[in-house]
Design an enzyme around this catalytic site. Structure first.
Site, short mmCIF file in Angstrom:
data_model
loop_
_atom_site.label_atom_id
_atom_site.label_comp_id
_atom_site.label_asym_id
_atom_site.label_seq_id
_atom_site.Cartn_x
_atom_site.Cartn_y
_atom_site.Cartn_z
N GLY A 164 0.83 -1.20 0.00
CA GLY A 164 0.00 0.00 0.00
C GLY A 164 0.86 1.24 0.00
O GLY A 164 2.03 1.19 0.40
N GLN A 205 3.22 9.96 1.24
CA GLN A 205 4.50 9.25 1.17
C GLN A 205 5.31 9.63 -0.07
O GLN A 205 6.51 9.38 -0.11
CB GLN A 205 4.29 7.73 1.20
CG GLN A 205 3.73 7.23 2.53
CD GLN A 205 3.60 5.73 2.52
OE1 GLN A 205 2.58 5.20 2.10
NE2 GLN A 205 4.64 5.04 2.95
N CYS A 246 6.39 -0.33 6.77
CA CYS A 246 5.99 0.85 6.01
C CYS A 246 7.14 1.28 5.12
O CYS A 246 8.29 1.32 5.59
CB CYS A 246 5.61 1.97 6.98
SG CYS A 246 5.15 3.51 6.17
N LEU A 247 6.85 1.62 3.87
CA LEU A 247 7.91 2.05 2.96
C LEU A 247 8.57 3.35 3.43
O LEU A 247 9.69 3.65 3.03
CB LEU A 247 7.36 2.22 1.53
CG LEU A 247 6.84 0.94 0.87
CD1 LEU A 247 6.30 1.24 -0.52
CD2 LEU A 247 7.93 -0.12 0.80
N HIS A 268 -3.76 1.24 8.03
CA HIS A 268 -2.40 1.82 7.97
C HIS A 268 -2.37 3.02 7.02
O HIS A 268 -1.82 4.07 7.34
CB HIS A 268 -1.43 0.71 7.52
CG HIS A 268 -0.02 1.15 7.35
ND1 HIS A 268 1.01 0.67 8.13
CD2 HIS A 268 0.56 2.00 6.45
CE1 HIS A 268 2.15 1.24 7.74
NE2 HIS A 268 1.90 2.04 6.72
N GLU A 269 -2.97 2.84 5.83
CA GLU A 269 -2.90 3.91 4.81
C GLU A 269 -3.78 5.09 5.20
O GLU A 269 -3.41 6.25 4.97
CB GLU A 269 -3.29 3.36 3.44
CG GLU A 269 -2.45 2.20 2.92
CD GLU A 269 -0.96 2.44 2.95
OE1 GLU A 269 -0.52 3.61 2.88
OE2 GLU A 269 -0.20 1.46 3.07
N HIS A 324 -1.99 7.30 7.43
CA HIS A 324 -1.05 8.20 6.74
C HIS A 324 -1.73 9.51 6.35
O HIS A 324 -1.11 10.58 6.39
CB HIS A 324 -0.52 7.55 5.46
CG HIS A 324 0.69 6.69 5.63
ND1 HIS A 324 1.90 7.19 6.07
CD2 HIS A 324 0.91 5.37 5.39
CE1 HIS A 324 2.80 6.20 6.11
NE2 HIS A 324 2.21 5.09 5.70
NI NI Z 1 3.04 3.19 5.47
#
Ligand code: NI
Length: 165
Positions: free
Chosen positions: A46, A51, A89-90, A131-132, A135
């Site tokens: 995701g 991000q 997480c990226l 999670h997203e 963000h």
């Molecule tokens: Ni993330």
């Protein structure tokens, strides 16, 4: 399509609230394409627009269930049960930690045609949506981690045997 630079923890943009998308434009369509390419390039499940440095309420998700989810202006309208498991997480490269999330969520959002839809999700997809959506509200999973944030190398050691099958 183009791969965009992923912002990492410590970058203030990841702590800010994102604005809703009012209309689809060629720029936003391009952004969504780029978000998928950027996510796949990093083997992510995701990615949220902040991000890649864009403070808009846009999320892309692919948890290998055969769908490419695009969630614009997503709102989680129902939560049920709980699941506790590893999350990464990226924007927090090389790390993971244990986070408890709802087992099931219902999310309302707009698709790439700005049509409203409702999605019932469970398991990994539900975790990923939570999670997203976090963000988009400037929250990273590291604030929810139970115990220590750990290095990915530890995870690879634990899963090493399974991955060789
Ligand atoms: Ni993330």
């Amino acid at each position: 399509m183009a791969i965009r630079n992923i912002r990492t923890i410590g970058d203030e943009i990841l702590t800010k609230n994102c604005k809703p998308v009012k209309q689809m434009t060629p720029r936003i369509a391009q952004l969504i394409d780029d978000m998928f390419e950027t996510m796949y390039g990093q083997n992510g499940a995701g990615l949220a627009a902040p991000q890649v440095g864009i403070l808009k309420q846009i999320v892309v998700i692919d948890v290998d269930d055969g769908n490419q989810y695009i969630l614009i202006n997503p709102q989680i309208i129902a939560r049920e049960g709980s699941q506790t498991g590893n999350e990464g997480c990226l924007s927090v490269p090389g790390k993971f930690g244990v986070v408890t999330r709802p087992e099931k969520v219902t999310v309302q959002a707009l698709n790439e045609k700005m049509e409203e839809f409702t999605l019932d999700a469970e398991g990994l997809l539900a975790r990923c949506i939570c999670h997203e959506v976090d963000h988009l509200q400037g929250r990273l999973y590291v604030s929810l981690v139970e115990g220590e944030l750990r290095d990915n190398s530890e995870l690879e050691d634990e899963e090493g045997e399974e991955e060789e099958k």
